[in-house]
Scaffold this motif. Structure first.
Motif, PDB file in Angstrom:
ATOM      1  N   GLU A  87      18.393   9.687  -0.004  1.00 56.50           N
ATOM      2  CA  GLU A  87      17.955  10.901   0.969  1.00 56.50           C
ATOM      3  C   GLU A  87      16.683  10.969   1.922  1.00 56.50           C
ATOM      4  OE1 GLU A  87      19.379  13.488   0.605  1.00 56.50           O
ATOM      5  OE2 GLU A  87      20.896  12.418  -0.512  1.00 56.50           O
ATOM      6  N   ALA A  88      16.311   9.875   1.830  1.00 54.80           N
ATOM      7  CA  ALA A  88      14.592   9.319   3.024  1.00 54.80           C
ATOM      8  C   ALA A  88      15.996   8.770   4.436  1.00 54.80           C
ATOM      9  CB  ALA A  88      14.107   7.921   1.851  1.00 54.80           C
TER      10      ALA A  88
ATOM     11  N   ARG B 289       3.993  10.297   8.561  1.00 61.04           N
ATOM     12  CA  ARG B 289       5.134   9.776   8.860  1.00 61.04           C
ATOM     13  C   ARG B 289       5.891   9.970   7.284  1.00 61.04           C
ATOM     14  NH1 ARG B 289       7.932   4.629  11.796  1.00 61.04           N
ATOM     15  NH2 ARG B 289      10.126   4.749  10.969  1.00 61.04           N
ATOM     16  N   VAL B 290       5.126   9.115   6.145  1.00 55.92           N
ATOM     17  CA  VAL B 290       6.117   9.616   4.791  1.00 55.92           C
ATOM     18  C   VAL B 290       6.260  10.524   3.800  1.00 55.92           C
ATOM     19  CG1 VAL B 290       6.366   6.870   5.223  1.00 55.92           C
ATOM     20  CG2 VAL B 290       4.311   8.040   3.475  1.00 55.92           C
ATOM     21  N   TRP B 291       4.877  11.702   3.907  1.00 54.10           N
ATOM     22  CA  TRP B 291       4.709  12.360   2.937  1.00 54.10           C
ATOM     23  C   TRP B 291       5.333  13.640   2.790  1.00 54.10           C
ATOM     24  CZ3 TRP B 291       5.469  17.846   3.836  1.00 54.10           C
ATOM     25  CH2 TRP B 291       4.942  18.174   5.043  1.00 54.10           C
TER      26      TRP B 291
ATOM     27  N   GLY C 158       1.090  -1.319  -0.198  1.00 52.11           N
ATOM     28  CA  GLY C 158       0.176   0.183  -0.120  1.00 52.11           C
ATOM     29  C   GLY C 158       0.903   1.238  -0.026  1.00 52.11           C
ATOM     30  N   ILE C 159       1.824   1.385   0.929  1.00 44.39           N
ATOM     31  CA  ILE C 159       2.886   1.992   1.180  1.00 44.39           C
ATOM     32  C   ILE C 159       3.527   2.287  -0.235  1.00 44.39           C
ATOM     33  CG2 ILE C 159       5.172   3.575   2.046  1.00 44.39           C
ATOM     34  CD1 ILE C 159       2.379   3.802   4.105  1.00 44.39           C
ATOM     35  N   ALA C 160       3.802   1.449  -0.626  1.00 50.69           N
ATOM     36  CA  ALA C 160       4.594   1.383  -2.078  1.00 50.69           C
ATOM     37  C   ALA C 160       3.700   1.737  -3.618  1.00 50.69           C
ATOM     38  CB  ALA C 160       4.582   0.069  -2.624  1.00 50.69           C
TER      39      ALA C 160
ATOM     40  N   ILE D  80      10.200   2.218   1.933  1.00 53.83           N
ATOM     41  CA  ILE D  80       9.638   2.209   0.949  1.00 53.83           C
ATOM     42  C   ILE D  80       9.286   2.790   0.354  1.00 53.83           C
ATOM     43  CG2 ILE D  80       7.542   0.950  -0.015  1.00 53.83           C
ATOM     44  CD1 ILE D  80       7.676  -1.123   2.271  1.00 53.83           C
ATOM     45  N   ALA D  81       9.118   4.956   0.627  1.00 55.60           N
ATOM     46  CA  ALA D  81       7.774   5.780   0.072  1.00 55.60           C
ATOM     47  C   ALA D  81       8.883   6.352  -0.469  1.00 55.60           C
ATOM     48  CB  ALA D  81       7.807   7.155   1.348  1.00 55.60           C
ATOM     49  N   GLY D  82      10.576   6.566  -0.173  1.00 56.92           N
ATOM     50  CA  GLY D  82      11.455   7.588  -0.841  1.00 56.92           C
ATOM     51  C   GLY D  82      11.756   7.575  -2.490  1.00 56.92           C
TER      52      GLY D  82
END
Length: 529
Positions: A308-309, A275-277, A138-140, A327-329
């Motif tokens: 960088e994340a 957290r990932v925005w 889902g995050i991906a 994962i988000a980065g």
């Protein structure tokens, strides 16, 4: 909006209106181009074909060894009878979906379906091992879609400016950029910076195998013809991630892995999104910039997005163990890179990646003239492609979120069925890339090397990063030295190169700077006020 702009001009004096006529006309033409491009795409047939391309792209991206470049090339003959704009829109949609599809197998079985998903596997797979595959997928999906859409919006409003920036990059600027990427080796994964550097330098060494394109000298070929063109990236990628993980799992065949179905099928929470925005926004900018640079590609963008994340995260200790930021980065960066890669392709006629090189050939085949003429004379074609890519991003958001629960059930399969299947896919994927058994042997050897490297604390990510960037840094160094007549001091003549050299120095010195700063803060906190 255009009508109001023209009304303001008509109410102005003749002198002022003459000065504003060009600007007002530009607004009018842009709005008409957007409407015309949207009208071309928003037909039942076009939307159906784009949806088919998205499903095909996700499937191709998820299968190790198959790439979106290959899929776009195979799609070209089937689009010759279609409307040209719809045909190009299908290819662009497949390109976006293929980039996202690689994250599915990267997260579930540690076998990146596409090269940009290498960085996603670093935290996606540990999260799936904890029984949270749905959360990772889902995050991906959310990160990929957000990065893609934001990058497209940047592309729409700033394509001419971004194209001029990309055109200003010469071999020395590319060398400095790639050197900055190599400076991230020490922090990319694992606990030991020294081991990361050793693995990365070994990857750079492997990238030198083959005939040097400038001098024609054979290096590490040992008289073997198949090594003249070097070691290809795809078989090494499959082996070092999928096969090494299979061997690792084979050692624990008696262990009982607890899998809780309700946890595995859980999607990301609001806390995860909060957290990932910031990571998504930062990686979108990185991916867009890297994507518009010809030949850099989404793999470099994903690696930089991951690094960088980790650099900016408040929870660095979680990276490599299942961090949602990890994962988000890379996912936001690599999908933003797909949109960014279309900038030099459409605006300059210079492909920004391997897949866009195929799309460029398809544009010419369908009678278009990529470059400034295309942007100036037929902007509605550009906006039709934008709209198709937006539809593709929204579509695979639903595929990613709705299919996350289905995909995550793969982690509930017994390993006695799962890993033999992974091995079969790995062999087929390695062979299918170039239809030669040599790649299968490379894949198996890379798997053994990766397995023993993991046992001794060497992570696969620095090696892969060195392999990817090693070829780029050597090629750009050689081209620059030819241009500069072997005078290396001329690298410092470029302000862009100097900027990347400074960033490289800061990146290498960041552990020391962080240590000195933390000691200073502790000393300041312990001293009396």
């Amino acid at each position: 909006m255009a009508t109001r702009s023209v009304s303001r001009c008509s109410g102005s004096t003749a002198a002022s209106c003459a000065g504003k006529a060009t600007a007002c006309l530009g607004v009018h033409l842009n709005i008409e181009a957007i409407l015309s491009g949207t009208e071309i795409i928003l037909t039942p047939t076009s939307i159906m074909l784009i949806l088919v391309s998205v499903l095909l792209g996700v499937l191709v991206g998820a299968l190790p060894g198959l790439s979106s470049t290959m899929a776009v090339a195979l799609l070209i003959p089937f689009t010759l009878e279609l409307e040209p704009v719809v045909a190009i829109a299908m290819m662009a949609a497949l390109y976006c979906a293929g980039t996202f599809g690689g994250s599915i197998t990267a997260i579930l079985i540690n076998a990146p379906g596409a090269p940009p998903a290498v960085a996603t596997a670093l935290d996606g797979y540990p999260l799936a091992q904890r029984g949270e595959a749905g959360r990772a997928l889902g995050i991906a999906a959310i990160s990929s879609v957000t990065g893609g859409i934001l990058s497209l919006l940047i592309f729409i409003f700033a394509a001419p400016l971004l194209a001029r920036i990309a055109l200003s990059f010469r071999p020395q600027e590319y060398f400095a950029l790639t050197l900055f990427g190599l400076s991230m080796l020490a922090a990319i994964s694992g606990k030991s910076s020294l081991r990361n550097l050793i693995a990365g330098l070994f990857g750079v060494l492997v990238s030198t195998i083959g005939i040097h394109l400038v001098t024609g000298i054979e290096r590490f070929t040992f008289g073997t013809a198949v090594l003249y063109e070097g070691i290809d990236f795809i078989p090494v990628l499959i082996g070092i991630f999928a096969i090494s993980e299979m061997l690792k799992q084979a050692q624990a065949d008696e262990a009982v892995m607890e899998r809780i179905r309700s946890v595995a099928l859980r999607l990301p929470s609001r806390d995860d999104l909060r957290r990932v925005w910031a990571t998504i926004l930062r990686s979108t900018g990185i991916g867009t910039i890297i994507g518009i640079l010809p030949a850099e590609g989404t793999t470099v963008a994903a690696i930089m997005g991951y690094n960088e994340a980790k650099r900016w995260s408040k929870h660095r200790e979680e990276f490599g163990k299942g961090s949602v930021e990890g994962i988000a980065g890379p996912e936001a960066a690599n999908n933003a890179g797909t949109s960014g890669a279309m900038v030099p392709t459409l605006a300059l006629g210079i492909p920004g990646s391997g897949t866009t090189a195929v799309i460029l050939a398809a544009l010419i085949m369908h009678g278009f003239r990529p470059g400034p003429f295309l942007m100036r004379e037929t902007p509605e074609i550009l906006y039709a492609i934008f709209v198709a890519m937006l539809i593709a991003n929204v579509t695979f958001l639903f595929i990613g979120l709705m299919g996350a629960k289905v995909f995550s059930m793969i982690t509930l399969l017994p390993r006695t069925f799962l890993w033999p299947s992974v091995f079969c896919f790995a062999v087929v994927g390695a062979y299918a890339y170039q239809q030669q058994m040599f790649d299968v042997w490379v894949m198996l050897i890379a798997g053994l090397v990766g397995f023993y490297a993991l046992r001794h604390g060497f992570g696969p990510a620095p090696f892969v990063m060195g392999l990817v960037l090693g070829d780029l840094i050597e090629k750009n160094w050689s081209q620059s030295m030819i241009i500069f007549n072997s005078d290396w001091t001329r690298f410092f003549d470029s302000p862009i190169s100097n900027l990347f050299f400074i960033l490289t120095a800061l990146s290498l010195a960041s552990p020391i700077i962080r240590l000195v700063f933390s000691r200073f803060m502790r000393k300041r906190a312990s001293s009396p006020s």
